[in-house]
Motif scaffolding. Structure first.
Motif, PDB file in Angstrom:
ATOM      1  N   ASN A   1       0.670  -1.358  -0.131  1.00  0.00           N
ATOM      2  CA  ASN A   1       0.012  -0.011   0.023  1.00  0.00           C
ATOM      3  C   ASN A   1       0.766   1.319  -0.085  1.00  0.00           C
ATOM      4  O   ASN A   1       0.476   2.460  -0.279  1.00  0.00           O
ATOM      5  CB  ASN A   1      -0.886   0.009   1.199  1.00  0.00           C
ATOM      6  CG  ASN A   1      -2.238  -0.947   1.097  1.00  0.00           C
ATOM      7  OD1 ASN A   1      -2.473  -1.369  -0.251  1.00  0.00           O
ATOM      8  ND2 ASN A   1      -2.735  -1.138   1.967  1.00  0.00           N
ATOM      9  N   PHE A   2       1.954   1.158   0.466  1.00  0.00           N
ATOM     10  CA  PHE A   2       3.037   2.395   0.379  1.00  0.00           C
ATOM     11  C   PHE A   2       3.440   2.711  -0.968  1.00  0.00           C
ATOM     12  O   PHE A   2       3.367   3.852  -1.380  1.00  0.00           O
ATOM     13  CB  PHE A   2       4.325   1.972   1.481  1.00  0.00           C
ATOM     14  CG  PHE A   2       4.196   2.862   2.585  1.00  0.00           C
ATOM     15  CD1 PHE A   2       4.383   4.052   2.927  1.00  0.00           C
ATOM     16  CD2 PHE A   2       3.930   1.728   3.665  1.00  0.00           C
ATOM     17  CE1 PHE A   2       4.476   4.536   4.217  1.00  0.00           C
ATOM     18  CE2 PHE A   2       3.723   2.237   5.049  1.00  0.00           C
ATOM     19  CZ  PHE A   2       3.919   3.559   5.238  1.00  0.00           C
ATOM     20  N   GLY A   3       3.428   1.810  -1.942  1.00  0.00           N
ATOM     21  CA  GLY A   3       3.586   1.741  -3.339  1.00  0.00           C
ATOM     22  C   GLY A   3       2.579   2.606  -4.010  1.00  0.00           C
ATOM     23  O   GLY A   3       2.630   3.369  -4.745  1.00  0.00           O
ATOM     24  N   LYS A   4       1.253   2.158  -3.340  1.00  0.00           N
ATOM     25  CA  LYS A   4       0.083   2.668  -4.120  1.00  0.00           C
ATOM     26  C   LYS A   4       0.062   4.271  -3.658  1.00  0.00           C
ATOM     27  O   LYS A   4      -0.318   5.222  -4.328  1.00  0.00           O
ATOM     28  CB  LYS A   4      -1.153   2.109  -3.643  1.00  0.00           C
ATOM     29  CG  LYS A   4      -1.184   0.659  -4.346  1.00  0.00           C
ATOM     30  CD  LYS A   4      -2.600  -0.095  -3.933  1.00  0.00           C
ATOM     31  CE  LYS A   4      -2.599  -1.401  -4.304  1.00  0.00           C
ATOM     32  NZ  LYS A   4      -3.724  -2.330  -3.722  1.00  0.00           N
ATOM     33  N   GLN A   5       0.213   4.724  -2.414  1.00  0.00           N
ATOM     34  CA  GLN A   5       0.502   5.924  -1.716  1.00  0.00           C
ATOM     35  C   GLN A   5       1.356   6.743  -2.421  1.00  0.00           C
ATOM     36  O   GLN A   5       1.186   7.840  -2.799  1.00  0.00           O
ATOM     37  CB  GLN A   5       0.566   5.876  -0.146  1.00  0.00           C
ATOM     38  CG  GLN A   5       0.104   7.185   0.508  1.00  0.00           C
ATOM     39  CD  GLN A   5      -1.082   7.332   0.728  1.00  0.00           C
ATOM     40  OE1 GLN A   5      -1.849   6.517   0.671  1.00  0.00           O
ATOM     41  NE2 GLN A   5      -1.427   8.430   1.037  1.00  0.00           N
ATOM     42  N   LEU A   6       2.455   6.230  -2.603  1.00  0.00           N
ATOM     43  CA  LEU A   6       3.739   6.870  -3.663  1.00  0.00           C
ATOM     44  C   LEU A   6       2.945   7.331  -4.979  1.00  0.00           C
ATOM     45  O   LEU A   6       3.032   8.565  -5.353  1.00  0.00           O
ATOM     46  CB  LEU A   6       4.666   5.996  -4.026  1.00  0.00           C
ATOM     47  CG  LEU A   6       6.037   6.007  -3.014  1.00  0.00           C
ATOM     48  CD1 LEU A   6       6.727   4.783  -3.133  1.00  0.00           C
ATOM     49  CD2 LEU A   6       6.541   7.424  -3.092  1.00  0.00           C
ATOM     50  N   GLU A   7       2.257   6.387  -5.595  1.00  0.00           N
ATOM     51  CA  GLU A   7       1.855   6.972  -6.901  1.00  0.00           C
ATOM     52  C   GLU A   7       0.562   7.998  -6.727  1.00  0.00           C
ATOM     53  O   GLU A   7       0.633   8.761  -7.609  1.00  0.00           O
ATOM     54  CB  GLU A   7       1.119   5.682  -7.767  1.00  0.00           C
ATOM     55  CG  GLU A   7       2.155   4.439  -7.916  1.00  0.00           C
ATOM     56  CD  GLU A   7       3.179   5.042  -8.884  1.00  0.00           C
ATOM     57  OE1 GLU A   7       3.004   5.921  -9.774  1.00  0.00           O
ATOM     58  OE2 GLU A   7       4.485   4.814  -8.470  1.00  0.00           O
ATOM     59  N   GLU A   8      -0.192   7.921  -5.588  1.00  0.00           N
ATOM     60  CA  GLU A   8      -1.065   8.730  -5.602  1.00  0.00           C
ATOM     61  C   GLU A   8      -0.766  10.199  -5.297  1.00  0.00           C
ATOM     62  O   GLU A   8      -1.036  11.211  -5.713  1.00  0.00           O
ATOM     63  CB  GLU A   8      -1.974   8.585  -4.496  1.00  0.00           C
ATOM     64  CG  GLU A   8      -3.158   9.545  -4.290  1.00  0.00           C
ATOM     65  CD  GLU A   8      -4.344   9.090  -3.175  1.00  0.00           C
ATOM     66  OE1 GLU A   8      -5.193   9.763  -2.983  1.00  0.00           O
ATOM     67  OE2 GLU A   8      -3.898   8.251  -2.297  1.00  0.00           O
ATOM     68  N   LYS A   9       0.458  10.252  -4.390  1.00  0.00           N
ATOM     69  CA  LYS A   9       1.033  11.433  -3.854  1.00  0.00           C
ATOM     70  C   LYS A   9       2.062  12.034  -5.366  1.00  0.00           C
ATOM     71  O   LYS A   9       1.884  13.319  -5.375  1.00  0.00           O
ATOM     72  CB  LYS A   9       2.302  11.022  -2.926  1.00  0.00           C
ATOM     73  CG  LYS A   9       2.545  12.512  -2.044  1.00  0.00           C
ATOM     74  CD  LYS A   9       1.327  13.280  -1.477  1.00  0.00           C
ATOM     75  CE  LYS A   9       1.907  14.296  -0.625  1.00  0.00           C
ATOM     76  NZ  LYS A   9       0.578  14.849  -0.009  1.00  0.00           N
ATOM     77  N   LYS A  10       2.595  11.074  -6.057  1.00  0.00           N
ATOM     78  CA  LYS A  10       3.409  11.691  -7.194  1.00  0.00           C
ATOM     79  C   LYS A  10       2.313  12.489  -8.071  1.00  0.00           C
ATOM     80  O   LYS A  10       2.429  13.444  -8.936  1.00  0.00           O
ATOM     81  CB  LYS A  10       3.945  10.389  -8.051  1.00  0.00           C
ATOM     82  CG  LYS A  10       4.925  10.002  -7.397  1.00  0.00           C
ATOM     83  CD  LYS A  10       5.516   8.830  -8.148  1.00  0.00           C
ATOM     84  CE  LYS A  10       6.854   8.289  -7.434  1.00  0.00           C
ATOM     85  NZ  LYS A  10       7.222   6.996  -8.220  1.00  0.00           N
ATOM     86  N   ALA A  11       0.906  11.809  -8.221  1.00  0.00           N
ATOM     87  CA  ALA A  11      -0.018  12.726  -9.051  1.00  0.00           C
ATOM     88  C   ALA A  11      -0.578  13.764  -8.375  1.00  0.00           C
ATOM     89  O   ALA A  11      -1.183  14.668  -8.905  1.00  0.00           O
ATOM     90  CB  ALA A  11      -1.198  11.426  -9.004  1.00  0.00           C
TER      91      ALA A  11
END
Length: 531
Positions: free
Chosen positions: A40-50
């Motif tokens: 889920n940290f990987g998914k959070q990274l993608e959301e924050k990058k966007a």
């Protein structure tokens, strides 16, 4: 050294809210974004990058940090982390804490170590990104009575001051007297001298409580790259202006958090309640609520007031005077930092769970919430005593009366267990109730009353037997009481009662090293560390 773990549930010190959160119970899932796992940290990274903060914001953040660290001896690791914040592939993991005198309760260390370790863990998992541990100092708080003391070996070391306003701006005047009192308790060992130096240089060589706290936290954790932020800054608050303005005009935080609370309180205790306006007005000596009455905005208990147009003009010209309260502070954090996760205690995460709807409304990504590490420290001597008394790690956290009853029964020469008698009695009354219903329903009340009376009598007999056994096993009882009081002071987790200096006095800087090596943020279990 030995490290074991037990479930947070088995300590008896964690709320239903946190137990369900750790279990990812479906009742609580609507109130957070992502459960704390590596995936889920990987998914959070993608959301924050966007939804990343802008280059300009990064530059402003770094400029503020460099200015704040201007007179602080800064490690290469911290300098590098501050520099990395300029890069769009750098993200933060944040914890926050009040400016407690000499760090306050022991769990201050656990919060920061959890944050540092989480960054290191993510750096290994995602090598193309940088992760910076942030300690957000609660410099705008005003609850001085909550932070003006710490406990040392059962004694309260306290700082008295009549200052008012945001505590981060408090003068450190008067802490010389506290230093003298504390020094008397420490002795003259090498570790004692180190502790005195940290306290002395922190509070006697820095003019404000914020600067003193930064020095102390940097001394303890600077080599691990910790970045310490004081967000009581005009330039940082500029980024919050649109959200403050929207809140003043539409009471957004109040409305959205109130909706969430209505849903949340069906199953859980509410941690904090929002106000119509979740802002304070601050100066060097004032921190008072902003209220809206009869079409006028006012600062509570002062003569300061504005029309709608005037307060918006004032907000744009003096954003540093507007201070978010507990409801809006998390938003401020997420607006100015490229943040992925907030690490906090159970009480903190409980109020964060009230905020997701508000974050969604203002279109700011909601961070992952991670319960900080929690631990019990035991000496080898204490560990041996536990084993000799046959007290397990889980039993250590029982209420004292329950623990003593359990051990007295286990160690009694005659095994007396009233459970069978109670079950037999209840069965007899179940039969009587069934008979009464067939013959005379009005008789059921009398049966129930007699059952309560008989069970109460049996319970009283059990208590008398236990008291007699406690007297007979006086030595065992006294040893268990003494040991539990040592390890669980005031029937509370020691991390909430003791200050780190007690352990630093015994183990020196190695104490922090041991904690860092043995507290794993994603393990989500309570640690017992034998030193």
């Amino acid at each position: 050294m030995k490290v074991t773990h037990i479930s947070y549930k088995d300590t008896g010190f964690f709320s239903e809210t946190m137990k369900d959160y750790l279990d990812s119970d479906e009742k609580i899932q609507p109130f957070y974004n992502r459960y704390p796992s590596l995936q889920n940290f990987g998914k959070q990274l993608e959301e924050k990058k966007a939804n990343n903060i802008s280059t300009t914001q990064r530059q402003q953040l770094v400029a503020v940090l460099r200015n704040q660290y201007n007179n602080t001896q800064t490690s290469f690791e911290t300098q590098q982390n501050i520099k990395n914040l300029l890069k769009e592939n750098t993200f933060t993991i944040t914890t926050g804490h009040q400016l407690n005198l000499f760090t306050g309760p022991l769990y201050f260390l656990y919060k920061i170590i959890s944050t540092i370790n989480m960054c290191e863990h993510l750096a290994m998992q995602y090598p193309n990104e940088n992760f910076v541990p942030i300690y957000w100092m609660a410099t705008e708080d005003h609850d001085f009575e909550e932070i003006n003391y710490f406990n040392f070996k059962g004694k309260k070391v306290q700082w008295n001051s009549n200052q008012t306003g945001p505590v981060g701006r408090f003068s450190t005047e008067g802490l010389e007297d506290v230093f003298e009192v504390f020094s008397e308790h420490l002795g003259t060992s090498r570790n004692a001298i180190e502790i005195k130096e940290i306290f002395k240089k922190g509070y006697l060589e820095h003019e404000t409580l914020a600067n003193a706290t930064r020095y102390i936290a940097n001394e303890l954790f600077g080599k691990y790259g910790l970045v310490i932020l004081d967000a009581d800054e005009r330039e940082l608050k500029r980024a919050l202006i649109p959200y403050i303005e929207y809140d003043l005009l539409h009471e957004t935080s109040y409305k959205e958090v109130s909706k969430t609370i209505t849903a949340l309180e069906k199953n859980y205790k509410i941690q904090v309640n929002p106000r119509e306006i979740n802002l304070f007005y601050i100066t060097d000596s004032i921190r008072e609520r902003i209220v809206f009455e009869n079409g006028i905005y006012k600062v509570n208990d002062t003569d300061i007031s504005w029309t709608k147009e005037e307060i918006l003009d004032h907000l744009h010209s003096k954003p540093e005077c507007f201070s978010p309260n507990v409801i809006m502070r998390p938003l401020y954090q997420e607006v100015i930092l490229p943040n992925l996760c907030y690490i906090g205690g159970g009480g903190e995460l409980a109020y964060w769970l009230e905020l997701k709807g508000y974050f969604d409304k203002v279109a700011v990504p909601f961070p992952i919430l991670l319960l900080r590490n929690s631990a019990q420290i035991l000496s080898e001597k204490q560990q041996k005593k536990l084993e000799k008394l046959n007290v397990s790690k889980e039993e250590l956290f029982l209420k004292q009366d329950d623990l003593l009853a359990k051990k007295v029964v286990e160690n009694g020469e005659t095994k007396v267990d009233f459970t069978q008698q109670k079950q037999f009695l209840q069965q007899q009354f179940d039969d009587l109730r069934a008979l009464a219903k067939k013959t005379d329903v009005s008789f059921v009340g009398a049966v129930n009353a007699q059952e309560r009376k008989q069970l109460k009598g049996l319970e009283n007999l059990e208590k008398r037997w236990l008291r007699a056994e406690k007297r007979r096993q006086k030595d065992l009882v006294e040893r268990i009481v003494a040991l539990q009081n040592e390890l669980v002071p005031n029937q509370s987790l020691e991390e909430r009662q003791r200050n780190f200096s007690e352990f630093y006095l015994e183990y020196g800087a190695d104490f922090i090293k041991v904690l860092k090596e043995n507290l794993h943020p994603l393990q989500l279990e309570f640690a017992l560390i034998t030193l």
